[in-house]
Design an enzyme around this catalytic site. Sequence first.
Site, PDB file in Angstrom:
ATOM      1  N   ASP A 118      48.776  32.424  36.508  1.00 45.48           N
ATOM      2  CA  ASP A 118      48.294  33.597  37.232  1.00 45.48           C
ATOM      3  C   ASP A 118      49.274  34.733  36.925  1.00 45.48           C
ATOM      4  O   ASP A 118      50.408  34.734  37.397  1.00 45.48           O
ATOM      5  CB  ASP A 118      48.248  33.276  38.735  1.00 45.48           C
ATOM      6  N   TYR A 154      49.942  32.434  45.872  1.00 45.04           N
ATOM      7  CA  TYR A 154      49.123  33.372  46.651  1.00 45.04           C
ATOM      8  C   TYR A 154      48.359  32.585  47.728  1.00 45.04           C
ATOM      9  O   TYR A 154      47.812  31.517  47.441  1.00 45.04           O
ATOM     10  CB  TYR A 154      48.174  34.079  45.685  1.00 45.04           C
ATOM     11  N   ARG A 192      23.556  38.710  34.326  1.00 45.84           N
ATOM     12  CA  ARG A 192      24.550  37.729  34.790  1.00 45.84           C
ATOM     13  C   ARG A 192      25.228  37.082  33.584  1.00 45.84           C
ATOM     14  O   ARG A 192      26.411  36.805  33.572  1.00 45.84           O
ATOM     15  CB  ARG A 192      23.912  36.663  35.697  1.00 45.84           C
ATOM     16  N   LYS A 215      44.498  44.112  41.553  1.00 45.06           N
ATOM     17  CA  LYS A 215      45.876  44.559  41.711  1.00 45.06           C
ATOM     18  C   LYS A 215      46.245  45.550  40.604  1.00 45.06           C
ATOM     19  O   LYS A 215      45.617  46.578  40.494  1.00 45.06           O
ATOM     20  CB  LYS A 215      46.805  43.342  41.772  1.00 45.06           C
TER      21      LYS A 215
HETATM   22  C1  PLP Z   1      45.115  38.916  45.085  1.00 41.48           C
HETATM   23  C2  PLP Z   1      45.562  37.755  44.308  1.00 41.48           C
HETATM   24  C3  PLP Z   1      44.674  36.732  43.966  1.00 41.48           C
HETATM   25  C4  PLP Z   1      43.234  36.706  44.436  1.00 41.48           C
HETATM   26  O1  PLP Z   1      42.480  37.745  43.905  1.00 41.48           O
HETATM   27  P1  PLP Z   1      41.271  38.487  44.658  1.00 41.48           P
HETATM   28  O2  PLP Z   1      40.892  39.548  43.704  1.00 41.48           O
HETATM   29  O3  PLP Z   1      41.779  38.987  45.961  1.00 41.48           O
HETATM   30  O4  PLP Z   1      40.203  37.451  44.847  1.00 41.48           O
HETATM   31  C5  PLP Z   1      45.149  35.695  43.187  1.00 41.48           C
HETATM   32  N1  PLP Z   1      46.431  35.657  42.785  1.00 41.48           N
HETATM   33  C6  PLP Z   1      47.316  36.610  43.101  1.00 41.48           C
HETATM   34  C7  PLP Z   1      48.719  36.511  42.623  1.00 41.48           C
HETATM   35  C8  PLP Z   1      46.916  37.693  43.877  1.00 41.48           C
HETATM   36  O5  PLP Z   1      47.813  38.632  44.200  1.00 41.48           O
END
Ligand code: PLP
Length: 385
Positions: free
Chosen positions: A175, A103, A51, A200
């Site tokens: 982000d 998001y 961890r 993504k």
């Molecule tokens: C998908 C997404 C998230 C969240 O991520 P997960 O891997 O689904 O927990 C946060 N920000 C953006 C812009 C996203 O597209």
Amino acid sequence: MHNDAHFGTRAVHAGQAPDPSTGAVMTPIYMTSTYAQPTPGEFKGEYDYSRSANPTRTALEANLAALENANHALTFSSGCAALACILHTLTSGDHVVVCDDVYGGTFRIYDKVFKQLGIDFTQVDMTDLNATAAAMTDRTKMVWIETPTNPLLKVIDIKAVADIGHAKGAFVCVDNTFATPYLQNPLDLGADIVSHSSTKYIGGHSDIVGGALMTKDDELHERLKFYQNAVGATPSAFDCFLLLRSTKTLHVRMQRHCESGRAIAEMLEASSKVKSVVYPGLPSHPQHEIAKKQMRDFGGMVTLTLDTDLAGTRRFLEALRVFTIAESLGGVESLVDHPAIMTHASVPAEQRAQLGIADSLIRLSVGIEDIADLKADIEHALSAI
Ligand SMILES: *Cc1c(COP(=O)(O)O)cnc(C)c1O
């Protein structure tokens, strides 16, 4: 090692020297929870329990840090876990300024989890710098930027908003999931932390859920690393291995996503069945100049509003054969999302309407299939409206 090299070379090599014991070119998957200690309390490097640290994860974190021009990266079992890790550094009474079009899951974690713990947040349209400055209070500890935003692909001037946040003594997070480090490096524009859903584009094959945080700041990194280990939402060695495999092709995939994203956006803008198209690379995009300034290219996400009602929108979606109706984005396969029903269902209807997330609004994640097939698929679906 390769940190001075160009992006594509860093993507393939950073963090990954051949395995010293065997010469294996690819970083092994260290599926171990624990590590032998020759004598109690003595262990190799940082490895005592997985961890806290795992060699496959160390390689991935070094690779991701190199891609964002960061000094440090931390990885998580999801993008939401990465966000939660940042929020754990705040305490009750703190205030966060968040861009309005975030998001859906990011909105949810602020609104339904951390608000209950006494952390207030204010949402603001960060394309309006005066409104952004006015949203700051004496309690503002953090600014959360997403750019391009989801699903409206607004482009926020990272440097300008970072300056506003820093003037108030807040730290600034971006982000960078939609742009990826291939298109934009927020830390070089003044951000303190970059966050990614590596589910993504970084993962890129729709087979992994993961998250990452990068920073240049040693002290901030140590605080985040404490919470990463203490709260414990770390990725498995196998997930880290798959992500290392993914980042090796990030630049190649992104080139194609950008090329095809632009081609689809231009085609849609010319169609009489389409009311409007949002793509940061189109001169019609309201923040096209800012996008040109802070991004190297414009990505594979295209948002459009069809000139029809919900029923016509459903006919369009159901007629698509190459694009798959699914949540998520950034994979090699083209996906289509209906935000109001799917990804943004957790955003209250009233706020969706205010933001402009209409029932005929569609978000495309343009994949790397042959562009002729993607265009033909959309032409066919438009004729079904
Ligand atoms: C998908 C997404 C998230 C969240 O991520 P997960 O891997 O689904 O927990 C946060 N920000 C953006 C812009 C996203 O597209």
